[in-house]
Structures are given as structure tokens and as C-alpha cells.
Motif scaffolding. Structure first.
Motif, short mmCIF file in Angstrom:
data_model
loop_
_atom_site.label_atom_id
_atom_site.label_comp_id
_atom_site.label_asym_id
_atom_site.label_seq_id
_atom_site.Cartn_x
_atom_site.Cartn_y
_atom_site.Cartn_z
N ASP A 1 0.82 -1.21 0.00
CA ASP A 1 0.00 0.00 0.00
C ASP A 1 0.86 1.26 0.00
O ASP A 1 0.58 2.21 -0.75
CB ASP A 1 -0.92 0.01 1.22
CG ASP A 1 -2.04 -1.01 1.12
OD1 ASP A 1 -2.37 -1.41 -0.02
OD2 ASP A 1 -2.58 -1.41 2.16
N ILE A 2 1.88 1.28 0.83
CA ILE A 2 2.73 2.47 0.92
C ILE A 2 3.53 2.68 -0.36
O ILE A 2 3.64 3.79 -0.88
CB ILE A 2 3.67 2.37 2.14
CG1 ILE A 2 2.85 2.44 3.44
CG2 ILE A 2 4.73 3.47 2.11
CD1 ILE A 2 3.67 2.20 4.70
N MET A 3 4.10 1.59 -0.91
CA MET A 3 4.94 1.72 -2.10
C MET A 3 4.14 2.11 -3.34
O MET A 3 4.64 2.81 -4.22
CB MET A 3 5.67 0.40 -2.37
CG MET A 3 6.78 0.09 -1.37
SD MET A 3 8.03 1.40 -1.22
CE MET A 3 8.53 1.64 -2.92
N ALA A 4 2.91 1.66 -3.42
CA ALA A 4 2.09 1.97 -4.60
C ALA A 4 1.51 3.38 -4.53
O ALA A 4 1.09 3.92 -5.56
CB ALA A 4 0.96 0.95 -4.74
N ASP A 5 1.48 3.97 -3.35
CA ASP A 5 0.80 5.25 -3.16
C ASP A 5 1.38 6.42 -3.97
O ASP A 5 0.60 7.19 -4.55
CB ASP A 5 0.76 5.61 -1.68
CG ASP A 5 0.00 6.90 -1.42
OD1 ASP A 5 -1.24 6.90 -1.58
OD2 ASP A 5 0.64 7.91 -1.09
N PRO A 6 2.70 6.62 -4.05
CA PRO A 6 3.20 7.78 -4.81
C PRO A 6 2.76 7.79 -6.27
O PRO A 6 2.31 8.82 -6.77
CB PRO A 6 4.72 7.64 -4.68
CG PRO A 6 4.93 6.91 -3.40
CD PRO A 6 3.81 5.93 -3.33
N PHE A 7 2.89 6.65 -6.96
CA PHE A 7 2.49 6.63 -8.37
C PHE A 7 0.98 6.68 -8.51
O PHE A 7 0.46 7.32 -9.43
CB PHE A 7 3.04 5.39 -9.07
CG PHE A 7 2.89 5.46 -10.57
CD1 PHE A 7 3.73 6.27 -11.32
CD2 PHE A 7 1.90 4.75 -11.22
CE1 PHE A 7 3.59 6.36 -12.70
CE2 PHE A 7 1.75 4.83 -12.60
CZ PHE A 7 2.60 5.64 -13.34
N ALA A 8 0.26 6.03 -7.60
CA ALA A 8 -1.20 6.09 -7.63
C ALA A 8 -1.69 7.52 -7.45
O ALA A 8 -2.55 8.01 -8.18
CB ALA A 8 -1.79 5.18 -6.55
N GLY A 9 -1.11 8.20 -6.46
CA GLY A 9 -1.47 9.60 -6.23
C GLY A 9 -1.11 10.48 -7.41
O GLY A 9 -1.83 11.43 -7.74
N LEU A 10 0.00 10.15 -8.06
CA LEU A 10 0.41 10.92 -9.24
C LEU A 10 -0.61 10.79 -10.36
O LEU A 10 -0.98 11.78 -11.00
CB LEU A 10 1.77 10.44 -9.72
CG LEU A 10 2.29 11.06 -11.03
CD1 LEU A 10 2.39 12.57 -10.92
CD2 LEU A 10 3.64 10.46 -11.42
N MET A 11 -1.10 9.58 -10.61
CA MET A 11 -2.10 9.39 -11.66
C MET A 11 -3.37 10.17 -11.35
O MET A 11 -3.98 10.78 -12.23
CB MET A 11 -2.41 7.90 -11.81
CG MET A 11 -1.26 7.07 -12.35
SD MET A 11 -0.83 7.53 -14.05
CE MET A 11 -2.19 6.79 -14.95
#
Length: 270
Positions: free
Chosen positions: A140-150
Motif C-alpha cells: 500500500d505504501i509503495m504503490a501510493d506515490p504513483f497512484a497519487g500521481l495518476m
């Protein structure tokens, strides 16, 4: 044919806006973004039968206009930061040289046109880099930066047409992309000693990893996929609805199955 028309339209727009060489940066993710932008804004591009340098046979191509130009600008900035990230992850010398030679001037132009968007991307990739250096293993933490970017890209490009449902769709699509890439790249990351959220001390090879973790990986991917579908149900898509629905309902699902079966993703995710 309609999806291909958008893809070819993005490719031609890159050529017109940034020169012929960067046209190889055309990809399915940015084509999807262009599709979504046009549909949510209810602006269908004009279609025209044309040929191109890559194909002498005439085919339907979406004509260049503001929406496709914006999508292309987004792609140039995104590829710039992805290339920087690849370089930090010990990518090959070809990738580093390509980033410096091919992208430098084009990136500067895109950054000048969209300084706020550039700042958003810079911050997201910085957050991701910090987490990788900490060797964080939380999915969850690792996927968050790119997810938030999209999500933030969608907010930037859609303006007043942006909704929370679109944000939810794009956030989870970003999670999907991050996780699919991590699964697909796990063996290369192991060999190059790059960070990968799924790598453990007991890693042997990709085939064994997929066999031993298939149920857990299916659960993770399907959880994200179900969220994507739920958000998509609440988003009106008056333009190219059939194409977008097919990509969301079937394209993503099939790509996930392919990756879990060991097929190479080749960065054409949607």
C-alpha cells in the motif's frame, strides 16, 4: 479501429509537437489517458484517413487538437522522470544516454508549458525514491506515490471536469500499473539489486515466485481491479464509451492474467 485511431493520433501529435524521434515514446497508457480526457470532457476528435511514415497504408487517425497535445505534454514529463528513476535503479547505459539526448530539450519545453504539473511529478518520484531507499515492503505504501500521481495528473488535465470518481479510478489505475510492473520486473530487479516491493530474501526466480505466491498476487490485483470497476461505473463516458469500457472491463483483467502466468508485460499495460 477507434482505439487505434487515438493511438495513431497521439503518435502524430508527438511528432508535430516534439519532433519525429520521440514518437517511439507513444504507449498504451497515454492513449488511455487521451481517451478518458476526450470522453469525460465530451469532446470527440475529428477522424481522418491518413498514412504515416511507419505505415504507407491509409488508416483512421484522430486529428491533433488541444486534448491530445496536453496528453502528449504529460507523457514527455512523465517519461523524463521515469528515465531518471530507471537511471537511479542501475538501468543500462542505453537508457541513460537516451534520456539525456532524446528527452532533455523536449522535457524543458514541456516543463515550461506546465511547471505545476512538473512539480507534481517531481514530488511523486522523490517520495517513491525515498521509500525505495528505505527498502519499504508495504504494498500500500509503495504503490501510493504513483497512484497519487495518476490521480493528480487527471485533476490537472481535466480541470472543472474532474470528479472524485475519476480521481478514484485513476488512483487505483496507478496502483494497478505499479503492481503489475513490480511483478513483471521482479527477476530483473533481483539481478540488478534494485528495490522491488515483492522481493524477499528467499527469492529464486520469477517462475517460482509466481507459483508460490499466485493466490496472494491474484487477491491483491483483483482487489485493485474491483475498485477500478466500481469507480468507473459512476463516470459518464459519452465519447468512445465502448472502447473505454472494453479496456477497463476486459483489457486490464486479461493483462493481469497474462502477467500472473509469466507473460512479459513490455510496458503495454492496458
Amino acid at each position: 479501429a477507434e482505439y487505434r485511431a487515438y493511438y495513431c493520433g497521439v503518435c502524430k501529435t508527438i511528432g508535430h509537437r516534439y519532433g519525429q524521434l520521440p514518437r517511439f515514446l507513444t504507449n498504451y497508457d497515454i492513449t488511455f489517458l487521451s481517451l478518458l480526457m476526450h470522453s469525460v470532457a465530451d469532446k470527440k476528435p475529428d477522424m481522418k484517413m491518413e498514412s504515416c511514415v511507419l505505415s504507407p497504408v491509409k488508416k483512421m487517425i484522430a486529428k491533433r487538437e488541444t486534448m491530445s497535445e496536453l496528453a502528449v505534454d504529460v507523457n514527455i514529463i512523465l517519461v523524463h522522470y521515469k528515465a531518471e528513476d530507471d537511471s537511479a535503479d542501475k538501468a543500462g547505459i542505453f537508457k541513460r544516454l537516451a534520456a539525456k539526448i532524446l528527452l532533455a530539450r523536449r522535457y524543458k519545453r514541456a516543463k515550461r508549458l506546465h511547471p505545476d504539473l512538473d512539480g507534481i511529478m517531481k514530488e511523486a518520484f522523490h517520495r517513491l525514491s525515498v521509500l525505495e531507499k528505505e527498502n519499504n515492503k508495504s504494498v500500500d505504501i509503495m504503490a501510493d506515490p504513483f497512484a497519487g500521481l495518476m490521480r493528480d495528473i487527471a485533476k490537472y488535465v481535466l480541470g472543472d471536469a474532474y470528479t472524485d470518481d475519476i480521481g478514484g479510478l485513476m488512483y487505483n489505475l496507478g496502483r494497478w500499473i505499479y503492481l503489475i510492473d513490480a511483478i513483471d520486473d521482479i527477476e530483473d530487479d533481483f539481478k540488478k539489486k534494485n528495490h522491488n516491493v515483492f522481493l524477499t530474501d528467499g527469492f529464486k526466480d520469477k517462475k517460482t515466485f509466481l507459483e508460490e505466491n499466485q493466490k496472494d498476487l491474484e487477491f491483491i490485483l483483483m482487489s485493485v481491479y474491483n475498485r477500478i470497476v466500481e469507480y468507473f461505473k459512476n463516470i459518464p463516458t459519452p465519447v468512445s464509451e465502448g472502447v473505454i469500457t472494453n479496456l477497463i472491463w476486459y483489457g486490464l483483467l486479461q493483462r493481469g492474467r497474462d502477467i500472473l502466468e509469466g507473460a512479459t508485460c513490455k510496458k503495454t499495460r492496458i
